[in-house]
Write an enzyme that holds these catalytic residues in place. Sequence first.
Site, mmCIF file in Angstrom:
data_model
loop_
_atom_site.group_PDB
_atom_site.id
_atom_site.type_symbol
_atom_site.label_atom_id
_atom_site.label_comp_id
_atom_site.label_asym_id
_atom_site.label_seq_id
_atom_site.Cartn_x
_atom_site.Cartn_y
_atom_site.Cartn_z
ATOM 1 N N THR A 194 2.502 -1.852 8.887
ATOM 2 C CA THR A 194 2.790 -3.094 9.939
ATOM 3 C C THR A 194 2.833 -4.479 9.376
ATOM 4 O OG1 THR A 194 0.344 -3.561 10.352
ATOM 5 C CG2 THR A 194 1.333 -1.595 11.675
ATOM 6 N N HIS B 249 6.306 -30.423 11.031
ATOM 7 C CA HIS B 249 5.140 -29.553 11.275
ATOM 8 C C HIS B 249 3.874 -29.917 10.485
ATOM 9 C CE1 HIS B 249 7.721 -27.284 14.265
ATOM 10 N NE2 HIS B 249 8.438 -27.450 13.486
ATOM 11 N N ASP C 164 0.637 -0.948 -0.267
ATOM 12 C CA ASP C 164 0.088 -0.081 -0.008
ATOM 13 C C ASP C 164 1.097 1.221 0.055
ATOM 14 O OD1 ASP C 164 0.869 0.143 2.463
ATOM 15 O OD2 ASP C 164 -1.040 0.300 3.461
ATOM 16 N N HIS D 249 8.028 -23.522 10.141
ATOM 17 C CA HIS D 249 7.257 -24.184 10.944
ATOM 18 C C HIS D 249 5.866 -24.107 10.553
ATOM 19 C CE1 HIS D 249 9.468 -24.387 15.131
ATOM 20 N NE2 HIS D 249 10.312 -24.694 14.244
ATOM 21 N N CYS E 147 2.907 -3.181 4.187
ATOM 22 C CA CYS E 147 2.184 -2.248 4.417
ATOM 23 C C CYS E 147 2.828 -1.518 5.681
ATOM 24 C CB CYS E 147 0.663 -2.578 4.619
ATOM 25 S SG CYS E 147 0.406 -3.737 6.103
HETATM 26 C C1 RB5 Z 1 -1.968 2.500 6.612
HETATM 27 O O1 RB5 Z 1 -2.223 3.838 7.227
HETATM 28 C C2 RB5 Z 1 -2.099 1.438 7.324
HETATM 29 O O2 RB5 Z 1 -3.322 0.950 8.310
HETATM 30 C C3 RB5 Z 1 -1.479 0.254 6.729
HETATM 31 O O3 RB5 Z 1 -0.470 0.414 6.089
HETATM 32 C C4 RB5 Z 1 -1.285 -1.154 7.624
HETATM 33 O O4 RB5 Z 1 -0.361 -0.911 8.559
HETATM 34 C C5 RB5 Z 1 -2.409 -1.881 8.011
HETATM 35 O O5 RB5 Z 1 -2.294 -2.948 8.639
#
Ligand code: RB5
Length: 151
Positions: A67, A132, A8, A98, A65
């Site tokens: 996170t 596993h 993203d 695993h 993305c």
């Molecule tokens: C975008 O702001 C953010 O929410 C996305 O990149 C991601 O971290 C979502 O899991």
Amino acid sequence: MKISLGTDHAGFLIKNKVINFLQSLGHEVVDYGTNSAESCDYPDFAYKVALDVSSNKSQKGVLICGTGIGMAISANKVPNIRAGVCWSKETAQLISLHNDANIICVGARFASFEDICDWIKIFLETKFEERHSKRINKIIQIEKDFCTNNK
Ligand code: RB5
């Protein structure tokens, strides 16, 4: 190998560098975008990458993305997908060893480009440990219980 990749806007800043890195390792990359820093929705990219991996059009997937978490949640809705979030060399190894993961998800807001490349390389080079299998088969059974067209 053939690898499908999607990000993203949070992952876009490193997307082209990650593609170059994968190509330098000899991989073929299918780039599903995003193609600008404009805000966009991570499930759109997770879905495209997951469809390729689920149907064996690509052997593995890479999703980036902010996170890694939203990408993993989205990709794991697609049959045959085991998408794992990584945050270290050890977790990059373990999702292959695993969990037999076929997609790696990473957070561009919480790691350096260099670390992300290290983790992707480790993920791609690590083989699943057959001991596993019983647990993976249980994951597959959960999926079969809910996907009538996947029996
Ligand atoms: C975008 O702001 C953010 O929410 C996305 O990149 C991601 O971290 C979502 O899991």
